[in-house]
Motif scaffolding. Structure first.
Motif, PDB file in Angstrom:
ATOM      1  N   ARG A  35       5.724 -28.846  -5.567  1.00  0.00           N
ATOM      2  CA  ARG A  35       4.456 -28.177  -5.219  1.00  0.00           C
ATOM      3  C   ARG A  35       3.470 -29.133  -4.560  1.00  0.00           C
ATOM      4  NH1 ARG A  35       2.118 -28.047 -11.324  1.00  0.00           N
ATOM      5  NH2 ARG A  35       1.733 -30.251 -11.374  1.00  0.00           N
ATOM      6  N   GLU A  36       3.710 -30.445  -4.693  1.00  0.00           N
ATOM      7  CA  GLU A  36       2.823 -31.404  -4.036  1.00  0.00           C
ATOM      8  C   GLU A  36       3.145 -31.507  -2.537  1.00  0.00           C
ATOM      9  OE1 GLU A  36       0.447 -32.853  -5.885  1.00  0.00           O
ATOM     10  OE2 GLU A  36       1.197 -32.045  -7.778  1.00  0.00           O
ATOM     11  N   ASN A  46      11.635 -39.269 -11.575  1.00  0.00           N
ATOM     12  CA  ASN A  46      11.089 -40.599 -11.267  1.00  0.00           C
ATOM     13  C   ASN A  46       9.672 -40.388 -10.764  1.00  0.00           C
ATOM     14  OD1 ASN A  46      13.889 -40.939 -11.327  1.00  0.00           O
ATOM     15  ND2 ASN A  46      13.792 -42.688  -9.936  1.00  0.00           N
ATOM     16  N   VAL A  84       4.339 -37.705  -5.349  1.00  0.00           N
ATOM     17  CA  VAL A  84       4.175 -38.091  -6.748  1.00  0.00           C
ATOM     18  C   VAL A  84       5.464 -38.603  -7.391  1.00  0.00           C
ATOM     19  CG1 VAL A  84       2.272 -36.491  -7.132  1.00  0.00           C
ATOM     20  CG2 VAL A  84       4.594 -35.780  -7.699  1.00  0.00           C
ATOM     21  N   GLY A  85       6.604 -38.370  -6.733  1.00  0.00           N
ATOM     22  CA  GLY A  85       7.850 -38.860  -7.314  1.00  0.00           C
ATOM     23  C   GLY A  85       9.012 -37.971  -6.926  1.00  0.00           C
ATOM     24  N   LYS A  86      10.079 -38.034  -7.710  1.00  0.00           N
ATOM     25  CA  LYS A  86      11.231 -37.193  -7.384  1.00  0.00           C
ATOM     26  C   LYS A  86      11.903 -36.715  -8.662  1.00  0.00           C
ATOM     27  CE  LYS A  86      14.271 -41.170  -6.782  1.00  0.00           C
ATOM     28  NZ  LYS A  86      15.186 -41.924  -5.947  1.00  0.00           N
ATOM     29  N   VAL A  87      12.754 -35.698  -8.509  1.00  0.00           N
ATOM     30  CA  VAL A  87      13.426 -35.135  -9.670  1.00  0.00           C
ATOM     31  C   VAL A  87      14.838 -34.745  -9.276  1.00  0.00           C
ATOM     32  CG1 VAL A  87      12.483 -32.844  -9.121  1.00  0.00           C
ATOM     33  CG2 VAL A  87      13.318 -33.295 -11.423  1.00  0.00           C
ATOM     34  N   GLN A  88      15.757 -34.868 -10.215  1.00  0.00           N
ATOM     35  CA  GLN A  88      17.130 -34.419  -9.990  1.00  0.00           C
ATOM     36  C   GLN A  88      17.602 -33.625 -11.212  1.00  0.00           C
ATOM     37  OE1 GLN A  88      19.956 -36.992  -8.192  1.00  0.00           O
ATOM     38  NE2 GLN A  88      21.672 -36.215  -9.394  1.00  0.00           N
ATOM     39  N   GLU A  89      18.172 -32.464 -10.950  1.00  0.00           N
ATOM     40  CA  GLU A  89      18.681 -31.594 -12.011  1.00  0.00           C
ATOM     41  C   GLU A  89      20.141 -31.280 -11.712  1.00  0.00           C
ATOM     42  OE1 GLU A  89      16.949 -29.890 -14.570  1.00  0.00           O
ATOM     43  OE2 GLU A  89      15.114 -31.032 -14.161  1.00  0.00           O
ATOM     44  N   GLU A  90      20.952 -31.150 -12.757  1.00  0.00           N
ATOM     45  CA  GLU A  90      22.365 -30.855 -12.554  1.00  0.00           C
ATOM     46  C   GLU A  90      22.771 -29.680 -13.438  1.00  0.00           C
ATOM     47  OE1 GLU A  90      24.864 -34.432 -12.470  1.00  0.00           O
ATOM     48  OE2 GLU A  90      26.417 -33.209 -13.438  1.00  0.00           O
ATOM     49  N   ASN A 145      20.300 -32.959 -18.551  1.00  0.00           N
ATOM     50  CA  ASN A 145      20.713 -33.126 -17.153  1.00  0.00           C
ATOM     51  C   ASN A 145      19.549 -33.231 -16.162  1.00  0.00           C
ATOM     52  OD1 ASN A 145      23.478 -33.090 -17.757  1.00  0.00           O
ATOM     53  ND2 ASN A 145      23.409 -30.860 -17.919  1.00  0.00           N
ATOM     54  N   LEU A 177       7.548 -28.742 -10.243  1.00  0.00           N
ATOM     55  CA  LEU A 177       6.431 -29.624 -10.615  1.00  0.00           C
ATOM     56  C   LEU A 177       6.265 -30.741  -9.591  1.00  0.00           C
ATOM     57  CD1 LEU A 177       7.039 -30.051 -14.457  1.00  0.00           C
ATOM     58  CD2 LEU A 177       5.403 -28.543 -13.306  1.00  0.00           C
ATOM     59  N   ILE A 178       7.360 -31.158  -9.000  1.00  0.00           N
ATOM     60  CA  ILE A 178       7.314 -32.208  -7.972  1.00  0.00           C
ATOM     61  C   ILE A 178       7.116 -31.582  -6.593  1.00  0.00           C
ATOM     62  CG2 ILE A 178       8.652 -34.053  -6.848  1.00  0.00           C
ATOM     63  CD1 ILE A 178       7.870 -34.793  -9.698  1.00  0.00           C
ATOM     64  N   GLU A 227      16.394 -35.589 -14.529  1.00  0.00           N
ATOM     65  CA  GLU A 227      15.866 -36.941 -14.395  1.00  0.00           C
ATOM     66  C   GLU A 227      14.707 -36.939 -13.414  1.00  0.00           C
ATOM     67  OE1 GLU A 227      18.663 -40.185 -13.937  1.00  0.00           O
ATOM     68  OE2 GLU A 227      17.188 -41.271 -12.712  1.00  0.00           O
ATOM     69  N   GLU A 274      11.944 -24.598 -12.332  1.00  0.00           N
ATOM     70  CA  GLU A 274      10.562 -24.808 -12.804  1.00  0.00           C
ATOM     71  C   GLU A 274      10.231 -26.293 -12.871  1.00  0.00           C
ATOM     72  OE1 GLU A 274      10.046 -22.628 -16.510  1.00  0.00           O
ATOM     73  OE2 GLU A 274       8.880 -21.123 -15.403  1.00  0.00           O
ATOM     74  N   ARG A 275      11.170 -27.095 -13.358  1.00  0.00           N
ATOM     75  CA  ARG A 275      10.909 -28.540 -13.418  1.00  0.00           C
ATOM     76  C   ARG A 275      10.820 -29.124 -12.013  1.00  0.00           C
ATOM     77  NH1 ARG A 275      14.227 -28.180 -18.205  1.00  0.00           N
ATOM     78  NH2 ARG A 275      16.122 -28.414 -16.959  1.00  0.00           N
ATOM     79  N   ALA A 276      11.760 -28.739 -11.154  1.00  0.00           N
ATOM     80  CA  ALA A 276      11.745 -29.268  -9.787  1.00  0.00           C
ATOM     81  C   ALA A 276      10.460 -28.879  -9.063  1.00  0.00           C
ATOM     82  CB  ALA A 276      12.966 -28.773  -9.026  1.00  0.00           C
TER      83      ALA A 276
END
Lengths: 365, 365
Positions: free
Chosen positions: A272-273, B105, A296-302, B101, A269-270, B103, A265-267
């Protein structure tokens, strides 16, 4: 026609059949609800010619008869009446609705123009528990296509083989498959519009009752207590889905459903653009790294996972992942992979009767 | 800029100021939230140049600074983060958001282009209890006009005379007036956009705290705890409303608020199909007969009332009656009438500080 009913029971009947009222038909009478007063009961019918719903309630019938009345106006009037006895009769081309100190006189349609629901021969009827069937619909129908140009894909394949009921939905990018055991039943298959199944899901209450499904050549009939729903079937050949479900894997991961859902879900957000909402899954030992980037930016999840087999990079449309993660109730799920260009196969840890296949997206590195 | 805050407190701050974010501005920076990290707190600001909202929270500031970040993206990211500590810093033209976990940007806007909120001199400040003020807004602002061609009518007159605060709203067809006592305050008046008051109503929580209202020539400032809302005032002359409130009556009725509301709601189902939604009120002794008819049919409602004075026939737009019946909390209300072409004056039985005037509609017999 003249009868007396409780407001609550009238309103309940209207609410059930109203789901089949046509919202955009050019035939004015399809905006109506057909009501038949016979013996000691009222029968309510609505149809948009694709789906028809019928519901029966007991009532004090003072004079038998039939009428068709505008569904929207009639339902709003009954909803606003006091919680009391409602008396309804026809007089001088008007329907009179009396309740305590309120009296409505509204126009009605001649009932002989209302289309009859098709008759279904009770050749092959299957018994399924309400909650089991509701859950099958919830786990498959979302994976159908919205594209009316491929009508077969807008339906769910319902297949009965050797006392097993399979429901399969696919849209060319993902496939959802759910199986349950039946107590008995002839082998059979039909493609039922997803819209029909979703309506049945909405009508079914939370009780543990039984739904009866009858399949004829052109129609499916569902019977739930005093409610019947009849739907046209979709014509055409369904894809041979068994062929496309992979039997082996090179990488298998076990991951927490809720952690994966939250991260995707968080990923999203980025992602969908971007085009195809792609998010990348990078399996490195017992870590799953999810990344996405767009303008709009980037995201990383672990996320910590259990991995069997090789490390892997693969990308998926985030929507197709989210759809399935929202309906899996098990705490953990497995995903099986072959390579980054083969589909992934998702299944809940405990529920071995559910499978979800998802095609990867190619992304540039 | 570098700080650490709890997710919940960040999300709360964003949700409050986001109400002032411009949804359709051509200035991209107005789609952003301005964040200032100073000393031990964060200040959040958003504005659409009509309304500005500022909210302050405590925070662990590791490096002071300012930034403007897209309100929609930032709020969605924070909403989806785990319920934990969030670390935010600026690095290489990107805002970095870290939480467990995850992040992110994301790009940001330069903060020096963000418009400053106007400074309001604290000349005349009034103290009002939160709940009292919220209720005043609820009882008046709905009666303003939506018509931007008559800007004065889109606002609520706020008038302080001899330690009384009057709020008046009207749209040419009805007028709502609410008074409360203030502990102290200079005589003053201003026309505040209904939109501003509705936003304040939404921001105010259910606590019994105090709201401070400051009026300058061009602006109103509302202070609620750590939140400030600044709004432009509307320019122009408000109608001399006292003139149009009738002082006498020939017919006065006392009626149950809920019975009248239910009957008017039912009558409105029929009247909305006609022009001006007219419903007729017929006072005959201690009976109120409400009727309405349109091309779909007709309705008749009968309510027991207490009547003082003459019998009367009058008609109103049902919407203007419904609006006020929904916000009156007293069990009974009075309506005073002169003739069928003079306005009706509605007031709750107990609350002598609320009045609602409604113009009749002329209908053919």
């Amino acid at each position: 026609m003249h009868f007396i009913s409780q407001k609550k029971s009238l309103l309940n009947a209207i609410s059930i059949v109203q789901k089949a009222v046509s919202s955009k038909s050019t035939l004015p009478i399809l905006k109506g609800i057909y009501i038949e007063a016979v013996s000691n009961h009222l029968k309510f019918i609505a149809t948009d010619l694709e789906i028809g719903i019928e519901h029966i309630i007991e009532s004090n019938i003072l004079e038998e008869g039939t009428v068709v009345v505008d569904a929207r106006l009639f339902s709003e009037i009954v909803r606003k009446l006091p919680d009391s006895e409602v008396e309804i009769l026809l007089k001088e081309q008007q329907m009179i609705i009396k309740c305590q100190n309120s009296e409505f006189n509204i126009l009605y349609y001649p009932s002989d123009e209302f289309p009859e629901l098709p008759t279904i021969e009770q050749r092959a009827t299957y018994e399924i528990n309400n909650q089991v069937f509701k859950n099958m619909i919830r786990q498959t129908s979302f994976a159908t296509s919205q594209d009316e140009m491929k009508p077969v894909f807008t339906g769910v394949l319902v297949e009965i083989i050797d006392n097993k009921l399979n429901m399969v939905a696919l849209d060319g990018y993902r496939l959802a498959l759910k199986k349950v055991e039946l107590t008995e039943g002839y082998n059979n298959k039909a493609i039922i519009p997803a819209k029909t199944l979703n309506e049945i899901g909405r009508i079914m209450d939370d009780s543990d009752d039984t739904v009866y499904m009858t399949l004829s050549d052109k129609h499916a009939l569902f019977t739930l207590g005093e409610t019947k729903l009849i739907s046209r079937l979709l014509e055409g050949e369904f894809i041979n889905y068994k062929q496309i479900i992979p039997k082996e894997y090179k990488t298998r991961i076990k991951v927490s459903t809720s952690l994966l859902l939250d991260s995707v879900e968080r990923a999203a957000l980025i992602s969908r653009e971007g085009k195809n909402n792609p998010i990348k899954l990078n399996i490195v030992g017992d870590k799953l790294i999810i990344t996405s980037n767009s303008e709009v930016g980037k995201v990383q999840e672990e996320i910590d996972i259990e991995t069997e087999g090789e490390d892997l990079n693969i990308a998926f449309n985030s929507k197709y992942l989210l759809d399935v993660l929202k309906i899996i109730e098990d705490e953990f799920l497995f995903i099986d992979f072959m390579t980054s260009i083969n589909p992934g196969l998702i299944r809940p840890e405990e529920d071995i009767n559910y499978k979800y296949l998802i095609l990867p997206v190619r992304v540039s590195e």
